[in-house]
Design a protein around this motif. Structure first.
Motif, short mmCIF file in Angstrom:
data_model
loop_
_atom_site.label_atom_id
_atom_site.label_comp_id
_atom_site.label_asym_id
_atom_site.label_seq_id
_atom_site.Cartn_x
_atom_site.Cartn_y
_atom_site.Cartn_z
N TYR A 105 35.06 41.66 48.03
CA TYR A 105 35.91 40.92 47.11
C TYR A 105 35.54 39.45 47.21
O TYR A 105 35.51 38.88 48.29
CB TYR A 105 37.38 41.16 47.49
CG TYR A 105 38.35 40.26 46.76
CD1 TYR A 105 38.33 40.14 45.37
CD2 TYR A 105 39.31 39.54 47.46
CE1 TYR A 105 39.23 39.34 44.71
CE2 TYR A 105 40.22 38.73 46.81
CZ TYR A 105 40.17 38.63 45.44
OH TYR A 105 41.06 37.83 44.78
N ASP A 106 35.23 38.90 46.05
CA ASP A 106 34.89 37.48 45.98
C ASP A 106 36.15 36.72 45.59
O ASP A 106 36.60 36.79 44.45
CB ASP A 106 33.78 37.33 44.93
CG ASP A 106 33.37 35.88 44.77
OD1 ASP A 106 34.06 35.01 45.31
OD2 ASP A 106 32.35 35.65 44.09
N SER A 131 35.84 34.03 42.48
CA SER A 131 35.67 34.47 41.11
C SER A 131 36.49 35.71 40.80
O SER A 131 36.69 36.04 39.63
CB SER A 131 34.20 34.78 40.86
OG SER A 131 33.81 35.88 41.65
N LEU A 161 35.56 38.68 41.61
CA LEU A 161 34.67 39.83 41.49
C LEU A 161 34.99 40.84 42.59
O LEU A 161 35.27 40.48 43.73
CB LEU A 161 33.21 39.40 41.58
CG LEU A 161 32.66 38.72 40.34
CD1 LEU A 161 31.34 38.06 40.66
CD2 LEU A 161 32.50 39.72 39.22
N TRP A 162 34.90 42.10 42.22
CA TRP A 162 35.32 43.16 43.12
C TRP A 162 34.36 44.32 42.97
O TRP A 162 33.97 44.67 41.84
CB TRP A 162 36.75 43.58 42.72
CG TRP A 162 37.28 44.80 43.40
CD1 TRP A 162 37.16 46.09 42.97
CD2 TRP A 162 38.02 44.85 44.61
NE1 TRP A 162 37.78 46.93 43.83
CE2 TRP A 162 38.33 46.21 44.85
CE3 TRP A 162 38.47 43.89 45.51
CZ2 TRP A 162 39.06 46.62 45.97
CZ3 TRP A 162 39.20 44.31 46.61
CH2 TRP A 162 39.49 45.65 46.84
N PRO A 177 29.16 44.52 41.21
CA PRO A 177 30.60 44.39 40.97
C PRO A 177 31.07 45.41 39.96
O PRO A 177 30.36 45.74 39.01
CB PRO A 177 30.75 42.96 40.42
CG PRO A 177 29.40 42.56 39.99
CD PRO A 177 28.43 43.28 40.88
N ILE A 237 36.62 42.69 37.74
CA ILE A 237 37.08 41.35 38.10
C ILE A 237 38.58 41.41 38.23
O ILE A 237 39.29 41.71 37.26
CB ILE A 237 36.67 40.32 37.02
CG1 ILE A 237 35.15 40.29 36.94
CG2 ILE A 237 37.21 38.94 37.39
CD1 ILE A 237 34.62 39.34 35.90
N GLU A 247 23.01 42.02 37.96
CA GLU A 247 23.75 40.79 37.72
C GLU A 247 22.80 39.67 37.32
O GLU A 247 23.09 38.87 36.43
CB GLU A 247 24.53 40.39 38.97
CG GLU A 247 25.72 41.28 39.25
CD GLU A 247 26.31 40.98 40.59
OE1 GLU A 247 27.25 40.15 40.65
OE2 GLU A 247 25.83 41.55 41.59
N GLU A 289 37.01 31.55 38.62
CA GLU A 289 37.57 32.74 37.98
C GLU A 289 37.46 32.68 36.46
O GLU A 289 37.43 33.71 35.80
CB GLU A 289 39.02 32.94 38.40
CG GLU A 289 40.01 31.91 37.87
CD GLU A 289 40.25 30.79 38.85
OE1 GLU A 289 39.34 30.54 39.67
OE2 GLU A 289 41.32 30.18 38.81
N CYS A 309 27.21 42.59 29.21
CA CYS A 309 27.91 43.13 30.36
C CYS A 309 28.24 44.60 30.13
O CYS A 309 28.11 45.44 31.01
CB CYS A 309 29.21 42.37 30.62
SG CYS A 309 28.91 40.80 31.43
#
Lengths: 401, 970
Positions: free
Chosen positions: B426-427, B430, B432-433, B440, B443, B476, B497, B523
């Motif tokens: 987990y970021d 941002s 991101l998950w 990722p 999000i 990515e 984010e 994406c």
């Protein structure tokens, strides 16, 4: 007047009262001595039993499969105490059946009232209470609302049909506040959804008008003939709803007439411990009591006599307390729950214990805190500190006695 | 570890029993055991509970023995039911034997023992023949057999004793023991007993309900003993294994040996195989066992009534995957306190693969039950604590979560959907998950404080391009390139984010990743996540942990209950109000203040009444005095002296007199509360006049003589004029001083958290502290005592704060039985009864010695020895006392009151330790001073903290959850 002097006077007065009480007892026994029974028997309160035996009555017999636990209601969830002790249990404190026989409301220390469908053993309502320390609950005669009371000294009425808020909680329909102590017991006046009698730790019982939320009358309290300690239980006469009886920590039970709030109709002595539970006999002329002294007793409201004692001999002195009692529809059976998890079925006539539900399969793992018979008498529900309620029904056939 | 051993063990039992037994004795005993059934059945249910749950842990694997079983089955059917025994039960019994045997076979192979596996391939016989057949197979492998038998032996005994197997069964086994003389048999006899139970019960009971139930339970549980026994034996006190052990002792070492062997099996299997999805290569023997459970009933039939086929609609247990038809489901699942689980599975964690189905109701239930009932079941299923995702199973950035973190994660505005156990990265910046080692997947809301900081290799990228410290994956990178981000030179990006990105070490934002319309399309093609619209600007609210409502199951855990009790007048009410004022943003709502206002005004009238009563008394007294004086002076003139002498300084004018009489009348009749709130406005001016009257002031000056007038009355009386104004709003201090605000009802509670310290370096421990919620419960003391019926309701409190008013030592009150007693002694009596109350026997007690301010004043005038408990109080300053200069003793470094406080504290401590042999905590409080109450409550918090640290010093800091954690770990 000095303290010592006061003390002395008080002592003297107490002695006088006790002497008078003793004389009253003697007199009562004398009056009862009409059928030539020996003195010993009478003093042991076996008169009824002896008479019944002389009439050829035999005690009922129960096999282990005659009463079967047919439903196990689980749903009151665990209490959590952090640290060492981890999960505890939420005791079920009270239960009540509806008049139309298939629903039960139960109150537990998890702060919930749960309404059960006794047939499917499912919950239909779970009402989160504003005060978690609930001691009693009751179904209204119409089955549309439930009442509960507890340490918050308020009797709360919940309407089962009212819409719930977003968390699924029902709003309180009416708060009956006015007690100065915890509400220990409540019962609706039969066939009236608008009147309710509560008993309280403030030594009073109160008849409420639910529509206005006001006290109609207060029984006891500052008046002379009221209870002198916490009132723990009330029971309304099923055949004459103006009469009700209350049991108290002062070891007495008192009979009240709702029209005469000023004084108790009669006071019943006999128990040596707190009277935890009172219940009217189905015919309305007698009532049963259950007490901390480990006995259940049967009193006659017209004569004021104690008719019967139901006591299991225990070796040591600390007999388990009787927590709750109920009569079968015919009155022949008395169900009594005990603090050690036993639940005896007594033959009321012969004062013999005919069955111990605690010894049956699927019995409770904790103190039986409450029990109640469905209105048609077909099932018994017991609530226990093991968080469950169990419904017992006759498992076999028996010939009619 | 346990269940693995049991697997082998069970195999062993069956095996040995297969080998060693001879037929005759059993057949003889069979009929005799029948009457026991009733006793044994219920308890069997208890065991089966555990067994099923344990079963869960085993992976579901392909059936191997299908042929065997079917063979059994058909044979059995072929044999027909020669007796009254219901075919069903026999079938299941037989099958079980077959299975177990084969399992043991496999186990033997797996262990690499030298034995050539038992040739008893024909376990498919009916029960009577069974023994003979089994015995014939025994000869070959006496050694391993003995081992298994004995090893298992204890287990079986355990299970049997747990079952409460009746004496007859023990007898039986003893006989068997005598006959064969081997421990293996003992195990057998027991299990045989059980099985006979099965077959026996129908004949005994016919079609009665109970019988059905029992049959069912046995059926279900029997094969699972394999797995449960281990658990049972695990915590089983050996003493209870009782006399039956005799034969077992001999083979004890062998048993140990066997255990060692099994450890390896269990290790593999105990890795929560099905959870981590790693168990594909599991051992065949385990698969065999699991399968056995699966196939017990014919495929597609109901697990309870064995009717139906795979097309009949069935409800599935979310724990053990048992399937029940509509006739049986209510029976088998009972009242479903945790959703659709069989009765035996209640209290077990659910099968993770079924998590998706939680709260999704089947048509069958809807048909069987009404709407309300279904809703409650589904609610219970979704929200009961047992069914929640065990937080330890979710690792974020390599750190298992705690309950709070998991809840934070799930309740954030944009949570990871369908969270499954596993390792995630987990970021935090941002949002991101993704799964560990993968690109990722989503999000989620950024800035959640969950898990550890992100690692560079979290998504296992190899592009040397970094986003927020994580090396990104190729996909990515492609996306970034397509989005127009310059990625030359292996830059390190800092992505917020909202998609704005900058290079590390630079201030200016270079652009927005998701700003271009095409990016989202890209994406989607690359199956990379895009932020959802609602993600923005929620970071701040999320972190405000305390203000968010918690779900029920969590709330209960984090709430620590403090019980505040004391005799009436010991200041518990003041402390409670103080806590409210201290810790609540809005200590009293408008409504409450309105009520309090009325109450205070009523109180003031009450005080006035007492004053007026006193005034009358003083007036009479002074009149009498004067008369007597007059009489003694001139006996003949009393007649006309009256008019002149009617006036004293206590006399008031007739108008006020009328008011006074009226007020007193109301007070006597006890309806003050009923009349006053309404009449306040009307009488306020009169009161003002009255208060200014010289007579009242004169009476007020003699207030010390009015016992009825409480100390605090002067506080209010001096403000009486203000207070009785209709627009009066009680201040916090007024409320603090007011009587009867919380004591009007028996119980009051307030939830609070201690405010966070102002410093902004919040380390994790502090943060955890701030999560703790406390509930201060204050109960009125009336009716306490030995027969207090409701003290046990507070068994879940963490600490009892017992308040004693220090200034009580010279006060008297009426006891329960009507005698007048020293209030300090009453407090002591009450203290004793609470401390020795069984409900509180493990609890910490904090003694609050309250009203120190009053005490300081009083002790200078009244010696502490007034109270008989303190008669040996001889402070060191006795020199001063003897010289009768108490008031001067302030020169001494510890004041008299300080000494007295310590003396009393020690008295209570000694009392406490003599009663409980534990330590009593004592705190000194001036109820009216906020700081002092705050200190006492913080002290209580510290005590709780020590408690937990002491108990769980080896465990994580989140000791609150330790019990919970351990329950998941097997």
């Amino acid at each position: 007047m000095s303290v010592a002097e006061l003390k002395e006077r008080h002592m003297a007065a107490t002695e006088t009262v006790n002497a008078l009480r003793e004389r009253l007892k003697q007199k009562r026994l004398l009056l009862l001595d009409t059928d030539g029974l020996s003195w010993e028997l009478r003093s042991m309160n076996l008169a009824v039993a002896t008479y019944a035996r002389s009439q050829g009555k035999t005690p009922l017999t129960f096999g282990p499969t005659d009463l079967v636990c047919c439903r196990n209601l689980q749903g009151h969830t665990g209490k959590f105490r952090g640290g060492l002790l981890g999960m505890l249990t939420y005791e079920v404190y009270s239960l009540d059946w509806t008049a139309e026989k298939n629903r039960i409301v139960s109150a537990s220390q998890d702060g919930r009232l749960i309404v059960w469908n006794a047939l499917t053993s499912q919950k239909t309502h779970a009402i989160k209470l504003p005060c978690a320390w609930v001691m009693t609950c009751a179904f209204s005669p119409s089955g549309l609302s439930v009442a509960c009371g507890g340490l918050d000294s308020v009797c709360s009425i919940f309407n089962l049909n009212s819409p719930t808020d977003k968390d699924g909680n029902s709003p309180v329909a009416r708060m009956l506040s006015g007690h100065k102590g915890y509400v220990s017991s409540c019962q609706y006046v039969p066939d009236e959804d608008t009147h309710l009698i509560t008993s309280s730790g403030d030594q009073t019982c109160v008849l409420w008008d639910i529509t206005t939320g006001l006290r109609t009358s207060v029984f006891g309290g500052e008046f002379q003939s009221g209870h002198t300690a916490d009132v723990l239980s009330v029971s309304i006469n099923g055949s004459n709803s103006r009469m009700f009886v209350s049991g108290s920590c002062d070891t007495t039970a008192r009979l009240w007439d709702t029209r005469v709030a000023s004084r108790a109709v009669r006071t019943f002595h006999g128990h040596e411990g707190d009277v935890n539970s009172v219940k009217f006999f189905p015919d309305g002329n007698r009532f049963g009591t259950g007490s901390d002294d480990g006995t259940c007793r049967l009193f006659d409201i017209r004569t004021g006599h104690q008719l019967q004692v139901y006591q299991q001999q225990h070796g040591d002195n600390d007999a388990p307390h009787v927590t709750s009692i109920a009569f079968s529809i015919s009155g022949r059976l008395l169900f009594a729950g005990y603090s050690n998890g036993d639940c005896y079925v007594w033959d009321t006539l012969l004062a013999k214990m005919v069955l111990d539900l605690g010894s049956l399969q699927n019995s409770h793992g904790g103190r039986i805190s409450c029990l109640g018979l469905s209105s048609d008498g077909s099932a018994l529900c017991t609530g226990s500190w093991d968080t469950t309620l169990k419904i017992w029904a006759f498992g076999g056939h028996r010939r009619v006695i | 570890m346990p269940s693995g051993r049991a697997n082998v063990g069970d195999g062993g039992v069956q095996y040995s029993f297969a080998m060693e037994y001879h037929g005759p004795p059993i057949t003889r005993h069979l009929p005799r055991a029948v009457p026991i059934n009733v006793d044994r059945i219920p308890v069997a249910a208890v065991v089966s509970q555990g067994s099923l749950s344990d079963k869960l842990a085993l992976p579901v694997v392909q059936p191997i023995l299908a042929s065997d079983i079917t063979k059994n089955f058909s044979k059995e059917l072929g044999l027909g039911s020669e007796c009254l025994v219901s075919p069903k039960s026999v079938i299941s019994f037989e099958r079980q034997i077959g299975d177990d045997d084969s399992v043991s076979k496999e186990l033997l192979l797996g262990l690499g023992t030298e034995t050539t596996v038992s040739p008893n391939s024909g376990p498919s016989n009916h029960d009577c023949r069974l023994s003979g057949e089994l015995s014939c197979s025994g000869t070959l492998e006496i050694n391993p057999d003995g081992r298994y038998g004995s090893g298992d032996f204890s287990d079986v005994i355990n299970s049997s004793t747990e079952l409460g197997a009746s004496t007859t069964s023990h007898d039986l086994s003893k006989e068997l023991l005598a006959g064969v003389g081997s421990s293996g048999t003992l195990g057998f006899s027991d299990s045989f007993d059980k099985s006979r139970d099965l077959s026996g019960s129908p004949s005994e009971f016919g079609v009665s309900n109970a019988c059905k139930e029992s049959l069912d339970i046995n059926d279900l549980s029997q094969p699972d003993w394999a797995s449960t026994e281990s658990i049972l034996s695990f915590d089983y006190p050996s003493s209870r294994v009782s006399s039956l052990q005799v034969g077992d002792c001999i083979s004890e070492p062998a048993c140990d040996e066997r255990r060692n062997l099994v450890v390896t099996f269990r290790d593999i299997e105990s890795e929560d195989g099905d959870l981590t999805e790693e168990l594909n290569g599991a051992e065949p023997e385990i698969t065999g066992l699991k399968k056995e459970f699966e196939v017990r009933a014919k495929k597609g039939t109901c697990y309870r009534c064995f009717k139906g086929n795979r097309f009949t609609e069935k409800e599935v247990c979310i724990v053990c995957d048992a399937k029940y038809c509509s006739n049986c489901v209510l029976r088998a699942m009972g009242s479903m306190p945790e959703g659709r689980k069989c009765v035996a599975c209640i209290g077990s964690p659910i099968d993770e693969s079924k998590r998706g189905n939680l709260g999704k109701c089947s048509r069958m239930l809807k048909r069987l039950l009404n709407d309300l009932e279904v809703r409650h079941i589904m609610k219970a299923e979704k929200f009961c604590s047992m069914n929640q995702l065990p937080s330890e199973y979710v690792c974020v950035n390599g750190k298992p979560l705690c309950h709070e973190e998991l809840h934070l994660l799930q309740s954030c505005p944009n949570p990871p959907k369908k969270l499954k156990p596993g390792n995630y990265w987990y970021d935090k910046v941002s949002g991101l998950w993704g799964k560990e080692g993968e690109k990722p997947s989503k999000i989620i809301s950024p800035h959640l404080y969950v898990g550890d900081p992100i690692k560079a290799d979290a998504s296992n990228g190899n592009t040397q391009v970094f986003i927020n410290g994580r090396e990104i994956t190729k996909v990515e990178l492609r996306m970034l390139q397509l989005a127009g981000v310059q990625c030359a030179g292996n830059p390190h990006f800092w992505v917020n984010e909202d998609g704005s990105y900058q290079e590390e070490g630079q201030k200016n934002t270079k652009g927005y990743i998701w700003g271009k319309a095409g990016t989202k399309l890209v994406c989607a093609v690359l199956s990379l996540p895009v932020p959802s619209k609602s993600t923005y600007s929620c970071g701040e609210q999320v972190n405000n942990v305390v203000s968010r409502p918690l779900p029920d199951y969590l709330e209960q855990r984090t709430l620590q209950k403090l019980l505040l009790i004391g005799l009436s007048g010991s200041g518990t009410s003041t402390m409670f109000k103080q806590a409210k004022i201290l810790y609540k943003d809005v200590p009293f709502t408008e409504d409450e203040r309105e009520n309090i206002k009325l109450l205070i005004q009523g109180n003031v009238y009450g005080y006035l009444g007492i004053l007026l009563e006193g005034r009358e008394r003083f007036e009479d007294e002074s009149l009498n005095e004067r008369r007597n004086y007059n009489c003694s002076r001139s006996p003949g003139q009393t007649g006309h002296a009256d008019e002149n002498d009617e006036k004293t300084i206590y006399s008031i004018c007739p108008r006020l007199k009328a008011f006074s009489d009226w007020l007193l009348k109301i007070m006597v009749s006890g309806t003050l509360e009923a009349v006053f709130p309404a009449a306040t406005r009307e009488y306020a001016p009169l009161v003002e006049e009255l208060w200014d009257d010289a007579a009242i002031q004169a009476t007020y000056d003699r207030r010390k003589e009015l016992e009825m007038l409480p100390n605090i009355a002067s506080y209010f009386l001096e403000r009486a004029v203000d207070i009785l104004r209709p627009d009066y709003i009680p201040s916090n201090v007024d409320i603090l001083y007011a009587e009867g605000i919380t004591s009007s009802n028996g119980l009051a509670c307030v939830d609070f958290t201690f405010p966070q310290p102002a410093s902004d370096d919040v380390d994790s421990a502090d943060q955890h502290d701030s999560l703790l919620r406390f509930q201060l419960i204050r109960v009125q003391a009336r009716g306490f005592g030995e027969n207090c019926k409701w003290l046990e309701m507070f068994e879940d409190v963490r600490i009892v704060i017992f308040s004693v008013s220090l200034s009580d030592y010279d006060q008297f009150a009426v006891d329960g039985d009507g005698t007048l007693e020293n209030k300090m002694m009453l407090s002591r009596k009450f203290f004793e009864s609470i401390v020795t109350h069984p409900t509180y026997d493990q609890l910490d007690f904090l003694l609050v010695l309250n009203k120190f301010d009053l005490f300081e004043e009083k002790i200078e005038q009244v010696p502490l020895t007034q109270c008989e408990w303190f008669d040996d109080f001889h402070p060191l300053m006795s020199r001063h006392r003897s010289s009768n200069s108490n008031s001067n003793s302030i020169n001494n470094s510890p004041s008299l009151s300080q000494l007295a406080f310590h003396y009393i504290a020690v008295k209570f401590k000694r009392l406490f330790s003599s009663l409980t042999a534990r330590k009593l905590y004592v705190s000194l409080v001036k109820g009216l001073e906020p700081g002092s109450v705050d200190e006492a409550l913080k002290y209580a918090r510290e005590i709780l903290k020590w408690d937990e640290e002491g108990a769980n010093f080896s465990l994580s800091e989140y000791s609150m959850y330790s019990t919970e954690a351990s329950s998941f770990s097997h």
